[in-house]
Design an enzyme around this catalytic site. Sequence first.
Site, mmCIF file in Angstrom:
data_model
loop_
_atom_site.group_PDB
_atom_site.id
_atom_site.type_symbol
_atom_site.label_atom_id
_atom_site.label_comp_id
_atom_site.label_asym_id
_atom_site.label_seq_id
_atom_site.Cartn_x
_atom_site.Cartn_y
_atom_site.Cartn_z
ATOM 1 N N ASN A 86 -13.222 -25.208 47.141
ATOM 2 C CA ASN A 86 -14.103 -24.058 46.904
ATOM 3 C C ASN A 86 -14.410 -24.038 45.424
ATOM 4 O OD1 ASN A 86 -14.682 -22.454 49.016
ATOM 5 N ND2 ASN A 86 -13.154 -20.889 48.581
ATOM 6 N N GLY A 87 -15.663 -23.792 45.041
ATOM 7 C CA GLY A 87 -15.980 -23.704 43.617
ATOM 8 C C GLY A 87 -16.927 -24.824 43.213
ATOM 9 N N CYS B 54 -17.994 -20.611 50.655
ATOM 10 C CA CYS B 54 -17.083 -21.554 51.289
ATOM 11 C C CYS B 54 -15.743 -20.868 51.596
ATOM 12 C CB CYS B 54 -16.795 -22.785 50.439
ATOM 13 S SG CYS B 54 -18.271 -23.658 49.928
ATOM 14 N N ARG C 283 -18.001 -16.428 54.861
ATOM 15 C CA ARG C 283 -18.114 -16.831 53.454
ATOM 16 C C ARG C 283 -19.076 -17.995 53.247
ATOM 17 N NH1 ARG C 283 -13.620 -14.981 50.169
ATOM 18 N NH2 ARG C 283 -14.407 -16.456 48.671
ATOM 19 N N GLU D 78 -32.561 -8.678 53.953
ATOM 20 C CA GLU D 78 -31.558 -9.738 54.066
ATOM 21 C C GLU D 78 -31.165 -10.026 55.511
ATOM 22 O OE1 GLU D 78 -27.689 -9.035 52.235
ATOM 23 O OE2 GLU D 78 -27.887 -6.901 52.580
ATOM 24 N N TRP E 123 -20.769 -23.522 52.234
ATOM 25 C CA TRP E 123 -22.059 -22.961 51.831
ATOM 26 C C TRP E 123 -22.556 -23.902 50.750
ATOM 27 C CZ3 TRP E 123 -24.535 -20.970 47.499
ATOM 28 C CH2 TRP E 123 -25.636 -20.147 47.747
ATOM 29 N N GLU F 231 -31.476 -0.169 47.860
ATOM 30 C CA GLU F 231 -30.452 -0.670 48.771
ATOM 31 C C GLU F 231 -30.998 -0.774 50.200
ATOM 32 O OE1 GLU F 231 -27.913 -2.234 48.587
ATOM 33 O OE2 GLU F 231 -26.770 -1.923 50.417
ATOM 34 N N HIS G 4 -49.762 2.046 39.933
ATOM 35 C CA HIS G 4 -50.049 1.228 38.748
ATOM 36 C C HIS G 4 -50.251 -0.237 39.124
ATOM 37 C CE1 HIS G 4 -49.505 4.571 36.035
ATOM 38 N NE2 HIS G 4 -48.427 4.907 36.726
ATOM 39 N N LYS H 79 -20.913 -14.465 51.861
ATOM 40 C CA LYS H 79 -20.355 -13.153 51.523
ATOM 41 C C LYS H 79 -19.999 -13.022 50.054
ATOM 42 C CE LYS H 79 -18.801 -9.075 52.485
ATOM 43 N NZ LYS H 79 -19.858 -8.059 52.642
ATOM 44 N N LYS I 237 -31.182 -4.214 52.352
ATOM 45 C CA LYS I 237 -30.526 -4.307 53.668
ATOM 46 C C LYS I 237 -31.498 -4.863 54.693
ATOM 47 C CE LYS I 237 -27.373 -4.107 53.135
ATOM 48 N NZ LYS I 237 -26.392 -4.160 52.150
HETATM 49 C C1 F6R Z 1 -25.927 -7.397 50.056
HETATM 50 C C2 F6R Z 1 -24.691 -7.881 49.456
HETATM 51 C C3 F6R Z 1 -24.791 -8.550 48.139
HETATM 52 C C4 F6R Z 1 -23.553 -8.214 47.277
HETATM 53 C C5 F6R Z 1 -23.583 -9.024 45.975
HETATM 54 C C6 F6R Z 1 -22.413 -8.692 45.097
HETATM 55 O O1 F6R Z 1 -25.691 -6.778 51.283
HETATM 56 O O2 F6R Z 1 -23.640 -7.777 50.019
HETATM 57 O O3 F6R Z 1 -25.965 -8.222 47.466
HETATM 58 O O4 F6R Z 1 -23.559 -6.845 47.001
HETATM 59 O O5 F6R Z 1 -23.573 -10.398 46.285
HETATM 60 O O6 F6R Z 1 -21.207 -8.983 45.734
HETATM 61 P P1 F6R Z 1 -19.853 -8.359 45.240
HETATM 62 O O7 F6R Z 1 -19.938 -6.880 45.460
HETATM 63 O O8 F6R Z 1 -18.807 -9.008 46.084
HETATM 64 O O9 F6R Z 1 -19.730 -8.691 43.786
#
Ligand code: F6R
Length: 608
Positions: A101-102, A2, A27, A488, A75, A481, A504, A603, A485
Site C-alpha cells: 500500500n502506498g 488499496c 478501499r 460521486e 486502487w 456536500e 454572474h 475510501k 454526494k
Molecule cells: C466523499 C468523501 C471524500 C472524503 C475525502 C477526505 O463522500 O468521502 O470526499 O471526504 O476523500 O477523506 P478523509 O475524511 O478520510 O480525509
Amino acid sequence: MCGIVGFTGKSNAAPFLLDGLSRLEYRGYDSAGIALLNNGEIKTEKTVGRIKSLIDKTENGKTVDGFLGIGHTRWATHGAPSVENAHPHTSTNGKFAVVHNGIIENYLSIKEKLKSEGVIFSSQTDTEVIPHLLNKYYDGDLALTVKKVIDLLEGSFALGIICSDYPDTLVAAKKFSPLIVGISKECNIIASDVTAIASTTKDIIYLEDGEFAILTPNSADFFGNDGKKIDKEISKITWDVSASEKGGFDHFMMKEIFEQPNAVKQTLSGRIKSGEVVFEGFNLTAEKVKNIKRIVIIACGSAYHAGIVGKYVIEDMTRIPCEVDLASEFRYRNPIIDENTLTIVISQSGETADTLAALNEAKRLGSHTVSIVNVVGSSIAKASDDVIYTLAGPEIAVATTKGYSTQIAVMYLFSAWLSKKLGSLSDEEIAAFLENVKALPQKIEETLKQNEFLSEIAKNQINTNSLFFIGRNIDYAVSLEASLKLKEISYIHSEAYSAGELKHGTISLIEEGKTVIALACFERLSDKLLSNIKEVKARGAYVITCTTNGNDTFNQESNEMIYVPDVDRRLIASVEVIPFQIYSYYVSLHKGCDIDKPRNLAKSVTVE
Ligand code: F6R
C-alpha cells in the site's frame, strides 16, 4: 487506497485472506490477488475486478492451500488495472512475494538499476521493485534483508512479505501508510485496516513509521527504525464486528445514513458537562486560545465541506477570522501561518495524504494543530497536537455520511469550547446553544422519516445529466456536500452555487427542464433566495426546494418541497444534509449504479 492482509497460522490462510480482502474492498477495488506458501513454493492467484472474481477463481480459497499467505485489493496508481499489475508481486525466481500500500517515489531509479543488472519486470507498478530488491540483497537472514531493502525505499509503504525459505514467517513493514498487526492464539495477522482484523481478534498492535514485524503462528517480534528489537503495546478493538457489516440494509451507505443519530450522539456523549464543553487531555490551553488571531481549517472532499460549515459557526460564535483550505492547495502554496494561527484538520480516515502533509506543514510553521478524526490511532491523529475523535464507528461506504455528520457535530462543540475560553458568548448563550446541539440526534432521527418520499422524487432524476444546487450561508455549505454526494454515486454532473453568484455567468446554463435544487433554510435570507429561485424558474428550471417545517415561502415557486426540522440555524447543516444523502442514494439506486463502491473512487486517499 488499496487494502492489504496477511496471515500466518495453524490453519489454511485463504479463508482469512479472502474475508479480509472483502472487508477491505471499499478501499480500492479494481483488481485483487493472494499469494500462499505451500510445500516450499509460493503460489499466486490474481484477478481484475472485484474480490468476487478472486473468490470464484479460487473456488472460495479451496484451490490455494497453505498456512501462510498475503493478499491485496488494488486502487491503481502506477499502471492500469490488470492481472500483471495486480499484487502480490514476486521476485523472478518466485522466492519472495510482496503486497504493498502506498507509493515508492524512487522506484524508477531503482528499476533502471535493477534492469541494467538483468532483472526482467513483468508489471508497470512501483511495487515490483521490492521483491526484486529483496531477492538481490537476500543472504539467508530475512529480518536483515527486509531492513536493508526498506531503507532503500522512499515514499510511503505498508508491506506484507513472504519468503519461500521461511514456511511460517510473515513480515510486515510500515512507513506513512497504516498497518496493524492482530495477535491471537490460532494465528498472527496483518491488515491495513482494523475492519479486516476484528472478526479474528480484538488484540491489535499499531506499527509506527519505520518499524517492521516478524510474525509466526507462535511469535510476534517487532523492530524499530534502527533494526533493534522493541516492545509494543497491545490495544483492544472496542467496536463490535457487526458495526462493519450491513445489518439488514442493502448497502453500507444506507446503513450508515441511518446510523447518524447514534453516531452524533456518541460523538457528543461525555463532552457536554454543566452547560460547557470538555475535551479531556487537551493541550490547547486557555492562554494559547487567547493568542489565536486566525483559524485555518484544512481538509479534502466532504471533510472540507464540513470545514466550511465550521467556518460559519466558528466566526459567528467567536468572531475569530476563519479560512477553509483544500489540503492539496494549502501544502504547495507557501501558506501564511504562524504561532498565532490555530490549524484544524478534518479527516474521517486520518490517513488522507494531502491532509497529513498539510498538517505537518502547519506544525512546521509553528501553528498549534487540532485534528478531527474518526479512525483511532491513524497517522493524522498521531501527528497533531490535539485530537478530537468523531466516534462514528467504521465507515465502509465510499461516500461519507456519518463521517461528515459527526465532523460537523465536533465543529459545534469546538465552537462552543472556544467561545467559552474567549468569553465571546455569555455562559447562558453557550449553554442554550449546547442544549440545541444535544437535541440533534433526535432531530436527525425525525429527518430520516422522509425516506420513501425521497425515493419517489429521486425517480424523476434518473435521466438528468446535469443539475444545480443553490444556497446562501450554511445552506450554501450544505449545497456543496449535497452536490458532491449526488455526483460521486449517481454520476450525474452537479454543481453547487452560492445562490447570489449564479447570475454572474452560470445562469446562462439554465434552460427549460433543468433541475435546480434550492437549499433555503436560512430564513434571514429567505427573500434573497426566493428572488434567486424566481430567476431560474423564469428560465424554465424545475425547482426542488428544501426548507424548514412550516415555512411556505417557497411553495408557489417550487415543483417539489422537502422539509427538515426547525433547529438553531447554526446547526441546520446537521438536518439539512440528510435528505440529500438519501436522495443521492435513491438516484444512484434507480440508475443501477454501484452505491457503496462508485467507479474510480477509493475510501481513503493515501496518495497525492
Ligand atoms: C466523499 C468523501 C471524500 C472524503 C475525502 C477526505 O463522500 O468521502 O470526499 O471526504 O476523500 O477523506 P478523509 O475524511 O478520510 O480525509
